[in-house]
Design an enzyme around this catalytic site. Sequence first.
Site, PDB file in Angstrom:
ATOM      1  N   HIS A  97      14.158 -44.550 -53.594  1.00  0.00           N
ATOM      2  CA  HIS A  97      12.864 -44.170 -53.019  1.00  0.00           C
ATOM      3  C   HIS A  97      11.710 -44.613 -53.916  1.00  0.00           C
ATOM      4  CE1 HIS A  97       9.889 -42.114 -50.675  1.00  0.00           C
ATOM      5  NE2 HIS A  97       9.487 -41.454 -51.749  1.00  0.00           N
ATOM      6  N   ASP A 100      11.257 -42.526 -45.706  1.00  0.00           N
ATOM      7  CA  ASP A 100      11.443 -43.977 -45.568  1.00  0.00           C
ATOM      8  C   ASP A 100      12.010 -44.317 -44.195  1.00  0.00           C
ATOM      9  OD1 ASP A 100      10.606 -44.397 -48.271  1.00  0.00           O
ATOM     10  OD2 ASP A 100      12.573 -43.676 -48.913  1.00  0.00           O
TER      11      ASP A 100
END
Length: 353
Positions: A217, A190
């Site tokens: 996530h 990310d």
Amino acid sequence: MESNSGANDRIARIARHFLPQAEGDVCLRRSHCRAKGGAPGFKVAILGAAGGIGQPLAMLMKMNPLVSVLHLYDVVNTPGVTADISHMDTGAVVRGFLGQQQLADALTGVDLVIIPAGVPRKPGMTRDDLFNINAGIVKTLCEAIAKCCPKAIVNLISNPVNSTVPIAAEVFKRAGTYDPKRLLGVTMLDVVRANTFVAEVLGVDPRDVDVPVVGGHAGITILPLLSQVKPPFSFTPKEIEYLSDRIQNGGTEVVEAKAGAGSATLSMAYAAVKFADACLRALRGDAGIIECAYVASQVTELPFFASKARLGRGGVEEILPLGPLNDYEREGLEKAKKELAASIEKGISFIRK
Ligand SMILES: NC(=O)C1=CN([C@@H]2O[C@H](COP(=O)(O)OP(=O)(O)OC[C@H]3O[C@@H](n4cnc5c(N)ncnc54)[C@H](O)[C@@H]3O)[C@@H](O)[C@H]2O)C=CC1
Ligand SMILES: O=C([O-])CC(=O)C(=O)O
């Protein structure tokens, strides 16, 4: 054409070269060599090493000078992957382990375990749709870690990370080996994506950009803190909308582009190695290593949360505060926490039920 028994002999011969139960045969060959092995460095195991992430991850870890021994474990195909990677002229000694009966050997004495084992998404699926299969895989692997290398740092990649990290924690608690500082869910992809996409918008080198990404996530739990980007920059509302959406859905962008052939593997291997390298440098005693990871946390009321953590010899040594959030980020945080709470609960009750 090769007969069935010919093919079996050939497979057995290959396995004897690379699998530890054939130490006798390997010793015969090695007795002709002067290599002693045992270069200084860390012992790292990859569980799920023959997969889409596992293979490039293994290759990149073989190139890492901090690694002296690299154990490649999977339920399929490790002899081939091990043979291939072991020919690279870098320092780490590579050993392959195949199937559950070799899991304990794969883990014994290991400093860092990286887990990309499990099924990936196909178009139309959420990460949570992987729970039913991957929860059991993570449970089994963590039970073995608790027995064979309870002091190892664990980098957990298998999805849904928001639930698999709580599962791992519960398994370790049951086994009496849980150290929250040593269990880290890998959310580095990310950050890598956020740095890339922000750099594109700003027209700068992504290596000069640092975007903290907090929360978890999956979808809206991925919360990029664009107000804290380095170098400092103020985005237009349109840029914020575009960037937040692209970062939160980066995984889906890849799943759709691969059209049924899996999810992010190459960028993930890159991100996993970036994160593992930070863990190894911290284990070595380097100071000032700060990375985002999904860990046991008191930053919010949730038991797990991704945020910046200072890494040290013992794993996570300090979790940094979130810092000042703007209204957009505060709103995003509230939404993220709701979904995260449910994912955490799902993971915990999978083990407690
Ligand atoms: N945390 C993150 O940012 C990301 C996580 N992922 C997740 O990583 C996982 C792996 O993805 P890919 O490598 O693309 O999948 P893949 O299917 O290509 O590879 C998975 C590997 O795990 C192995 N495996 C299955 N059960 C196992 C067991 N019990 N023990 C050891 N190995 C086992 C399989 O044999 C296979 O080689 C998926 O759950 C995926 O969603 C993927 C990208 C990013
Ligand atoms: O999207 C997926 O399923 C794989 C993943 O976690 C990512 O690429 O961020």
